[in-house]
Write an enzyme that holds these catalytic residues in place. Structure first.
Site, mmCIF file in Angstrom:
data_model
loop_
_atom_site.group_PDB
_atom_site.id
_atom_site.type_symbol
_atom_site.label_atom_id
_atom_site.label_comp_id
_atom_site.label_asym_id
_atom_site.label_seq_id
_atom_site.Cartn_x
_atom_site.Cartn_y
_atom_site.Cartn_z
ATOM 1 N N ALA A 111 0.644 -1.266 -0.479
ATOM 2 C CA ALA A 111 -0.210 0.086 0.215
ATOM 3 C C ALA A 111 0.458 1.433 0.153
ATOM 4 C CB ALA A 111 -0.602 -0.042 1.092
ATOM 5 N N ASN A 180 1.940 -4.982 7.167
ATOM 6 C CA ASN A 180 2.782 -5.042 6.388
ATOM 7 C C ASN A 180 3.705 -4.349 5.677
ATOM 8 O OD1 ASN A 180 2.663 -7.798 6.828
ATOM 9 N ND2 ASN A 180 0.848 -7.911 5.593
ATOM 10 N N HIS A 210 -0.832 6.895 5.145
ATOM 11 C CA HIS A 210 0.412 5.856 5.696
ATOM 12 C C HIS A 210 1.668 7.817 5.057
ATOM 13 C CE1 HIS A 210 -0.374 1.928 6.777
ATOM 14 N NE2 HIS A 210 -0.978 1.689 5.176
#
Length: 259
Positions: A111, A180, A210
């Site tokens: 991602a 992850n 993020h």
């Protein structure tokens, strides 16, 4: 034709399976799905059957599946695409996967991105600090081991709450379904013990955010990503499955790449 086998047909794997069936990756086809719970027309009941039908295997079933099957896939001569990169915080597993001979090992970036510039910066000189703050819908970060006060704040609070602040290695152990991207950043830069992680639950968040920061002699960097959450699993960004498809496209057409 590239034959693709899939371990796991959950939130990520089911999208990969559907898109492959619809021709999303030119020159690739889904040929087998190994999942003991989810039914699928191409389902097989053991790893051997999966391997016999595959040129590349995508692991999309979690840390346990990678521990159980990853080495065997590589040793069979089949390429392996790893989605559950957080499992590689286990140094023994990482070493076993690395030394296994046979198929190639690919780590799906998932991602977030920007690893090209960070790796280039590391060639210029050391990165002194690397950090990532991951903000998710509050309910997606609840874990049984948390204090009751924290769980209540995640369930009914009105303000963002930081539920973890520490090294990436610990984050990967405590949030295996959510870390992850942290693991990928760690492997691409200063390692699991060098990357600082903050996990934030926000009751107002509808997407997964993020923010990566890094600094060193080459410069100072801030990379921001805000992804739609998977409709089937709010702990996962929906784009992750498409990162797998992008990886398969690159494997199928290795002459086309961004360097």
């Amino acid at each position: 034709m590239l034959r693709v086998g899939l371990i796991g047909c959950g939130a990520i794997g089911s999208v990969v399976a559907r898109e492959l069936a619809q021709g999303a990756v030119e020159g690739a086809e889904l040929t087998a799905v190994f999942d003991l719970v989810v039914d699928h027309p191409l389902r097989v009941d053991d790893l051997g059957s999966l391997l016999s039908r595959s040129d590349v295997v995508v692991e999309a079933a979690g840390h346990g599946a990678l521990r159980e099957h990853g080495v065997a896939v590589r040793e069979s001569g089949i390429d392996l695409v790893v989605v559950s990169i957080g499992a590689l915080a286990d140094e023994d597993l990482a070493a076993e996967l690395k030394k296994a001979e046979g198929g190639r090992l690919f780590l799906c970036t998932g991602a977030i991105g920007g690893f090209d510039i960070l790796r280039a910066a590391m060639l210029f000189g050391p990165l002194d600090e690397v950090a990532i703050t991951s903000t998710k819908p509050a309910a997606a970060l609840s874990r049984p081991w948390m204090d009751e006060t924290v769980l209540d704040a995640l369930a009914s609070g009105s303000e963002p709450i930081t539920v973890f602040d520490g090294p990436a290695r610990q984050a990967c152990a405590l949030f295996p379904e959510s870390a992850n991207v942290t693991a990928t950043l760690s492997l691409a830069t200063v390692g699991f013990d060098g990357v600082r992680v903050q996990m934030v639950g926000d009751p107002a968040a509808t997407r997964v955010r993020h923010v990566v920061t890094a600094s060193g002699v080459a410069g100072t960097y801030e990379l921001s990503f805000e992804n739609a959450a998977s409709p089937d699993n709010p702990r996962t960004s929906a784009v992750t499955a498409y990162s797998v498809l992008r990886a398969l496209t690159d494997i199928r057409r290795p002459s086309v790449s961004f360097l």
